[in-house]
Design a protein around this motif. Structure first.
Motif, PDB file in Angstrom:
ATOM      1  N   SER A 163       3.254   5.532 -10.660  1.00  0.00           N
ATOM      2  CA  SER A 163       4.023   6.475 -11.260  1.00  0.00           C
ATOM      3  C   SER A 163       4.949   5.632 -12.521  1.00  0.00           C
ATOM      4  O   SER A 163       4.722   6.015 -13.681  1.00  0.00           O
ATOM      5  CB  SER A 163       5.176   7.170 -10.540  1.00  0.00           C
ATOM      6  OG  SER A 163       6.168   7.771 -11.310  1.00  0.00           O
ATOM      7  N   ASN A 164       5.197   4.490 -12.067  1.00  0.00           N
ATOM      8  CA  ASN A 164       6.032   3.789 -12.889  1.00  0.00           C
ATOM      9  C   ASN A 164       5.345   3.100 -13.986  1.00  0.00           C
ATOM     10  O   ASN A 164       5.578   3.108 -15.223  1.00  0.00           O
ATOM     11  CB  ASN A 164       6.647   2.603 -12.104  1.00  0.00           C
ATOM     12  CG  ASN A 164       7.392   1.614 -13.134  1.00  0.00           C
ATOM     13  OD1 ASN A 164       7.119   0.497 -13.423  1.00  0.00           O
ATOM     14  ND2 ASN A 164       8.953   2.004 -13.275  1.00  0.00           N
ATOM     15  N   LEU A 165       4.009   2.810 -13.697  1.00  0.00           N
ATOM     16  CA  LEU A 165       2.971   2.053 -14.598  1.00  0.00           C
ATOM     17  C   LEU A 165       2.590   3.364 -15.566  1.00  0.00           C
ATOM     18  O   LEU A 165       2.599   3.125 -16.800  1.00  0.00           O
ATOM     19  CB  LEU A 165       1.748   1.550 -13.903  1.00  0.00           C
ATOM     20  CG  LEU A 165       0.802   0.865 -14.982  1.00  0.00           C
ATOM     21  CD1 LEU A 165       1.581  -0.174 -15.519  1.00  0.00           C
ATOM     22  CD2 LEU A 165      -0.401   0.283 -14.148  1.00  0.00           C
ATOM     23  N   GLY A 166       2.291   4.533 -15.013  1.00  0.00           N
ATOM     24  CA  GLY A 166       2.133   5.588 -15.959  1.00  0.00           C
ATOM     25  C   GLY A 166       3.062   5.902 -17.064  1.00  0.00           C
ATOM     26  O   GLY A 166       2.990   6.060 -18.194  1.00  0.00           O
ATOM     27  N   ALA A 167       4.391   5.818 -16.482  1.00  0.00           N
ATOM     28  CA  ALA A 167       5.607   6.067 -17.601  1.00  0.00           C
ATOM     29  C   ALA A 167       5.590   5.133 -18.473  1.00  0.00           C
ATOM     30  O   ALA A 167       6.066   5.573 -19.661  1.00  0.00           O
ATOM     31  CB  ALA A 167       6.896   6.339 -16.540  1.00  0.00           C
TER      32      ALA A 167
ATOM     33  N   VAL B  15       0.659  -1.212  -0.061  1.00  0.00           N
ATOM     34  CA  VAL B  15      -0.155   0.145   0.076  1.00  0.00           C
ATOM     35  C   VAL B  15       0.973   1.093  -0.005  1.00  0.00           C
ATOM     36  O   VAL B  15       0.673   2.090  -0.859  1.00  0.00           O
ATOM     37  CB  VAL B  15      -0.881  -0.009   1.322  1.00  0.00           C
ATOM     38  CG1 VAL B  15      -1.921   1.390   1.264  1.00  0.00           C
ATOM     39  CG2 VAL B  15      -1.855  -1.131   1.165  1.00  0.00           C
ATOM     40  N   TRP B  16       2.037   1.447   1.048  1.00  0.00           N
ATOM     41  CA  TRP B  16       2.762   2.656   1.064  1.00  0.00           C
ATOM     42  C   TRP B  16       3.465   2.532  -0.386  1.00  0.00           C
ATOM     43  O   TRP B  16       3.861   3.798  -0.723  1.00  0.00           O
ATOM     44  CB  TRP B  16       3.727   2.299   1.964  1.00  0.00           C
ATOM     45  CG  TRP B  16       3.174   1.887   3.390  1.00  0.00           C
ATOM     46  CD1 TRP B  16       3.678   1.256   4.327  1.00  0.00           C
ATOM     47  CD2 TRP B  16       1.847   2.645   4.004  1.00  0.00           C
ATOM     48  NE1 TRP B  16       2.603   1.075   5.433  1.00  0.00           N
ATOM     49  CE2 TRP B  16       1.672   2.043   5.205  1.00  0.00           C
ATOM     50  CE3 TRP B  16       0.932   3.345   3.419  1.00  0.00           C
ATOM     51  CZ2 TRP B  16       0.579   2.135   6.185  1.00  0.00           C
ATOM     52  CZ3 TRP B  16      -0.174   3.641   4.336  1.00  0.00           C
ATOM     53  CH2 TRP B  16      -0.545   2.802   5.655  1.00  0.00           C
ATOM     54  N   ASP B  17       3.970   1.597  -0.968  1.00  0.00           N
ATOM     55  CA  ASP B  17       4.619   1.476  -2.424  1.00  0.00           C
ATOM     56  C   ASP B  17       3.579   1.673  -3.554  1.00  0.00           C
ATOM     57  O   ASP B  17       4.401   1.906  -4.773  1.00  0.00           O
ATOM     58  CB  ASP B  17       5.375   0.271  -2.348  1.00  0.00           C
ATOM     59  CG  ASP B  17       6.401   0.334  -3.533  1.00  0.00           C
ATOM     60  OD1 ASP B  17       7.333   1.277  -3.374  1.00  0.00           O
ATOM     61  OD2 ASP B  17       6.438  -0.463  -4.373  1.00  0.00           O
ATOM     62  N   ALA B  18       2.518   2.082  -3.142  1.00  0.00           N
ATOM     63  CA  ALA B  18       1.472   2.067  -4.523  1.00  0.00           C
ATOM     64  C   ALA B  18       1.795   3.267  -5.338  1.00  0.00           C
ATOM     65  O   ALA B  18       1.686   3.360  -6.448  1.00  0.00           O
ATOM     66  CB  ALA B  18       0.148   2.130  -3.778  1.00  0.00           C
ATOM     67  N   PRO B  19       2.036   4.545  -4.466  1.00  0.00           N
ATOM     68  CA  PRO B  19       2.329   5.754  -5.413  1.00  0.00           C
ATOM     69  C   PRO B  19       3.280   5.535  -6.403  1.00  0.00           C
ATOM     70  O   PRO B  19       3.586   5.826  -7.740  1.00  0.00           O
ATOM     71  CB  PRO B  19       2.609   6.487  -4.421  1.00  0.00           C
ATOM     72  CG  PRO B  19       1.948   6.457  -3.302  1.00  0.00           C
ATOM     73  CD  PRO B  19       1.911   4.789  -3.021  1.00  0.00           C
TER      74      PRO B  19
END
Length: 269
Positions: free
Chosen positions: A57-61, A49-53
């Motif tokens: 961001s990585n998936l959006g890139a 959960v804490w690593d979700a941001p």
């Protein structure tokens, strides 16, 4: 002077008395305890959960920029999705209306038919479209037919329930007038009930068609046809730019459907 001030303080208006406040606090405490219990029981892995941001961001890139590869197949799949929703809505009309009439207290022939109609409506609405799709894919195999039937079986409960409620809320005076003339049950329904519920019927069908378009976009994830098939294939092959294009196409399709339904509802209502 002190006694007068005390009397004024005692007369200050409060929305809830002491018993009501204690009851509200008890309900709030029970709700908080229930939420805490639910969160602890589902066993969330909090580091993810804490690593979700970072993952977002990585998936959006990886999705940017969207890819135009396979654009023609995406358009064809979108058209297939609209066809699934349209055909399913059309078929649902013929199945849901009889159920609505037997599920309405003022048009059902007897109590057995009333409870049969309500059982059908509850059964339809209790099972999610994806579950219906999984069942029909297992029966008929992957393809559009499974998707159409899944949406039909889900839509029966929606249209039937709302139409049944509309039938129960009609004005009884035209019905009583026709019954006084000795009109048959079929004529009473055709000339006293149907004209009153026609605006509601068109509004409900248009709304359900809009919902069916949204639901048709995900049926392909379980092999039931539509744009979801291409989306699942792109995800499985890690073609994230293509995934972005498909998601944009789905959003555009839903917005177009929303505009069409809003226009049609404004004409009907």
């Amino acid at each position: 002077m002190v006694d007068h001030a005390q009397q004024l303080a005692d007369r200050i208006w409060q929305r809830y008395d002491r018993k009501q406040r204690l009851t509200r606090y008890a309900v709030l405490l029970a709700t908080v305890m229930l939420v805490v219990w639910a969160v602890r029981d589902i066993d969330i892995f909090w580091p993810w959960v804490w690593d979700a941001p970072n993952q977002i961001s990585n998936l959006g890139a990886r999705m940017w920029p969207p890819s135009a590869a396979g654009f023609n197949s995406i358009i064809a799949a979108l058209i297939e999705t609209v066809h699934i929703a349209t055909l399913a809505t059309f078929l649902t009309i013929f199945l849901a209306l009889p159920v609505a009439f037997i599920a309405a207290q003022n048009t059902t022939p007897n109590r057995a038919c009333l409870w049969l109609g309500r059982f059908i409506l509850v059964s339809s609405r209790s099972v999610n479209t994806i579950i219906w799709a999984l069942l029909f894919v297992a029966i008929f195999g992957p393809g559009v037919l499974a998707g159409i039937l899944a949406i039909v079986f889900r839509s029966i409960g929606f249209i039937g329930k709302l139409m049944g409620e509309a039938i129960e809320e009609i004005d009884r005076k035209p019905v009583e007038a026709m019954e006084a003339t000795g009109a048959s049950k079929a004529k009473v329904i055709a000339y006293a009930i149907v004209p009153q519920v026609m605006p509601a019927f068109f509004a409900i069908v248009i709304l359900r068609w809009d919902i069916n378009i949204r639901e048709s976009t995900v049926l392909g994830l379980v092999g039931a046809g539509g744009i979801g098939v291409i989306l699942q294939g792109a995800i499985d092959t890690f073609a994230w730019p293509t995934v972005a294009t498909i998601l944009i196409a789905i959003i555009v399709l839903v917005l177009i459907g929303e505009a069409i339904t809003s226009l049609l509802r404004s004409k009907v209502l």
